[in-house]
Design an enzyme around this catalytic site. Structure first.
Site, PDB file in Angstrom:
ATOM      1  N   GLY A  59       0.804  -1.220   0.000  1.00 32.77           N
ATOM      2  CA  GLY A  59       0.000   0.000   0.000  1.00 32.77           C
ATOM      3  C   GLY A  59       0.831   1.261   0.000  1.00 32.77           C
ATOM      4  CB  SER A  60       2.347   3.364  -1.624  1.00 30.21           C
ATOM      5  OG  SER A  60       3.345   4.233  -2.105  1.00 30.21           O
TER       6      SER A  60
ATOM      7  CB  SER B 184       3.792  -3.827  -2.814  1.00 27.75           C
ATOM      8  OG  SER B 184       3.992  -2.584  -3.445  1.00 27.75           O
TER       9      SER B 184
END
Length: 296
Positions: A83-84, A154
């Protein structure tokens, strides 16, 4: 010939797979909708699920545990969402907990403090603290506290790798380095100049990649790593995994970098779900890595 149940399920799974594929191009709303649909289709019946366990003082310092029934001395896996560093949560990754618990692993799915209010290293410290909690409580769920694995997708892959390869974080959290048997990074940004991207808000002002990126922090006694790369990833460049692989090899750390065909930045984690393994080999790769490196 597929069973009647499978034939009824296939159209929904096809739509879900399409939704996950489109999510990579359509932003968080489409991704969240596909994720919600996937989680709605996941049943945890028969598993021991313990939610909202507090591993630290912040309201985001919580995790859910998914354990196989009657587990004994099982490997323990901590999963960190993406989610960055600014979004995402454990609730959206029920499918990961269910999938890995069905494979026989005591699995924790965690939240962590988010940027820009909380910048590096807050979320790394949270990852290490959650790993400490999983180790301290492993036996309650039938897990082996010295048979730990950390995985993430991520931004969560960055967290997982940095928390283990940088000797500082496990030491500060009180996790014995020998207790961690392996790290699994899925489409992680381990080696990039964050100053050129919106995600710079997750890092200290004035910070540099040399000070922060995991590929600059590798200790020679780090455990084996599996770096999974999505062939069609347009969000995290494959060079990240290449650079991380080089750094690990230079330090003498066992590493496998695998490019998974047809998958993108979203479907590479979606393929962890048991019902979406037809998308690609993520789940198989993860299980094979854990089985190879677990304590017996």
């Amino acid at each position: 010939m597929p069973s009647r149940f499978v034939r009824r399920l296939l159209p929904g799974l096809g739509l879900l797979a399409l939704g996950l594929t489109l999510a990579a191009c359509s932003g968080q709303t489409a991704g969240g909708s596909a994720q919600n649909l996937l989680n709605a289709a996941v049943s945890t019946r028969g598993l021991e699920v313990t939610r909202e366990q507090q591993y630290g003082p912040d309201t985001r310092n919580v995790l859910d545990v998914y354990a196989p029934p009657n587990a004994q001395n099982a490997p323990v896996v901590l999963f960190v969402h993406g989610g960055s560093w600014q979004g995402g949560d454990k609730d959206g990754h029920k499918f990961v907990g269910e999938s890995l618990a069905r494979a026989g692993y005591v699995t924790g799915v965690m939240n962590y403090r988010l940027a820009p209010q909380n910048r590096y290293p807050a979320y790394i410290q949270d990852t290490a603290a959650a790993l400490r909690w999983m180790r301290d409580n492993a036996a309650k769920f039938g897990g082996n506290p010295d048979n730990l694995f950390v995985s993430g997708h991520s931004a969560g892959a960055f967290n997982a790798v940095e928390a283990v390869v940088n000797e500082r974080w496990l030491r500060e959290a009180g996790v014995p380095i020998r207790a961690v048997r392996g790290v699994i990074g899925i489409a992680g940004p381990y080696s990039y100049d964050f100053r050129q991207f919106q995600s710079r808000v997750a890092f200290p002002e004035g910070g540099t990649p040399d000070e922060i990126m995991p590929d600059r922090h590798v200790r020679p006694d780090a455990p084996p790593h599996l770096l999974l790369v999505a062939e069609n990833d347009t969000t995290v460049h494959p060079q990240n995994a290449l650079n991380m692989e080089v750094a690990l090899k230079r330090a003498g750390v066992p590493v496998t970098r695998t490019v998974l065909p047809r998958l993108n930045h979203i479907t590479v984690v979606g393929a962890l779900a048991r019902r979406l393994t037809f998308l690609g080999g993520t789940r198989q790769q993860v299980i094979e890595f854990i089985e190879k490196n677990r304590l017996r």
